[in-house]
Design an enzyme around this catalytic site. Sequence first.
Site, mmCIF file in Angstrom:
data_model
loop_
_atom_site.group_PDB
_atom_site.id
_atom_site.type_symbol
_atom_site.label_atom_id
_atom_site.label_comp_id
_atom_site.label_asym_id
_atom_site.label_seq_id
_atom_site.Cartn_x
_atom_site.Cartn_y
_atom_site.Cartn_z
ATOM 1 N N PHE A 60 1.000 -1.339 -0.387
ATOM 2 C CA PHE A 60 -0.011 -0.321 0.036
ATOM 3 C C PHE A 60 0.648 1.257 0.146
ATOM 4 O O PHE A 60 0.178 2.646 -0.382
ATOM 5 C CB PHE A 60 -1.118 -0.208 1.259
ATOM 6 C CG PHE A 60 -0.600 -0.255 2.332
ATOM 7 C CD1 PHE A 60 0.081 1.101 3.726
ATOM 8 C CD2 PHE A 60 -0.519 -1.520 2.814
ATOM 9 C CE1 PHE A 60 0.779 0.576 4.422
ATOM 10 C CE2 PHE A 60 0.141 -1.659 5.148
ATOM 11 C CZ PHE A 60 0.881 -0.818 4.775
ATOM 12 N N ARG A 93 -1.107 8.769 21.623
ATOM 13 C CA ARG A 93 -1.403 7.842 20.455
ATOM 14 C C ARG A 93 -2.462 6.600 21.107
ATOM 15 O O ARG A 93 -3.322 6.438 20.416
ATOM 16 C CB ARG A 93 -0.202 6.616 20.391
ATOM 17 C CG ARG A 93 0.833 6.669 20.540
ATOM 18 C CD ARG A 93 1.151 6.406 18.945
ATOM 19 N NE ARG A 93 0.729 4.919 18.099
ATOM 20 C CZ ARG A 93 0.932 4.900 16.939
ATOM 21 N NH1 ARG A 93 1.243 5.027 15.663
ATOM 22 N NH2 ARG A 93 0.509 3.165 16.395
ATOM 23 N N HIS A 127 -1.210 11.590 12.654
ATOM 24 C CA HIS A 127 -0.118 10.621 12.952
ATOM 25 C C HIS A 127 0.215 11.077 13.799
ATOM 26 O O HIS A 127 -0.230 11.691 14.513
ATOM 27 C CB HIS A 127 0.641 10.738 11.709
ATOM 28 C CG HIS A 127 1.899 10.439 12.389
ATOM 29 N ND1 HIS A 127 2.315 8.941 11.621
ATOM 30 C CD2 HIS A 127 3.210 10.892 13.219
ATOM 31 C CE1 HIS A 127 3.561 8.999 12.325
ATOM 32 N NE2 HIS A 127 3.553 10.189 13.144
#
Length: 170
Positions: A60, A93, A127
Site C-alpha cells: 500500500f 497514541r 499521525h
Amino acid sequence: MGAEQATLVLIKPDGLKKSLTGNILTRLSETKLEIVAAKIAKVSKELATQHYVHLQDKPFFEELICYLMGELHSRRKVMAMVYWGEDAINKVRALAGATNPEEADPVSIRGAYGRITTKGVYENVIHASSNEQEAQREIQLWFGPDEIIVDLYPSKEIIAKEVKQRVWVK
Ligand code: UDP
Ligand code: MG
C-alpha cells in the site's frame, strides 16, 4: 510517572477535509500536553516518502504516499504539530487509537473518524509518533530547530551563504 517527551502529530489530509481540526485539537487538549510547534505544511513526494520510509516495501506504500500528499482529498497539506510533556507519546497514541480504524476503540480519534478505502489504505485522520526514536526522526524531518519553542535536540548555528529564500516585498 513517565519522563517528558516530544511527539509529532499530523492531522492528515482527510482530517482537514472533514473539518476535524478543532475537534482533534480539543481531544488532544485532554492530555494537558503543550503544543511547542505547529504549522500547515505542503507535503512533497520526498517528504511523504521520508516520513513513511519504513513502510516502503508494503503493497500500500504508493497509495499511502498519495494519501499523505493530499492527492486523495484535494487538500495538498497537513497540519503538523509537536506535543510535549510527560509520557507524550503514549498519551497521544492512546487518544489516536489503533492504526486500523475498524479495530480502533470507537471513541478514539481514528475509531470515530477513520475509514478504510476500497484501495486498502487506512484513512485514519491523524499521525502520532510511536516511540522516542521515531519521534526524534519525524520531528527533525518536519521542523527545524527555530520552529520549535523548546530545545528538544542538540542544534547549532551556522552562517549560510547564498541560501535562496523567499521574503516579503516591502
Ligand atoms: N496503513 C495502511 N494499511 C496498513 C498499515 C498502515 O493503510 O495495513 C497506513 C495508515 O494510514 C497508517 C500508516 O500507513 O497510519 C502508517 O502505518 P503504521 O504501521 O506506522 O501505523 P501508525 O503508526 O500510523 O498507527
Ligand atoms: Mg507509525
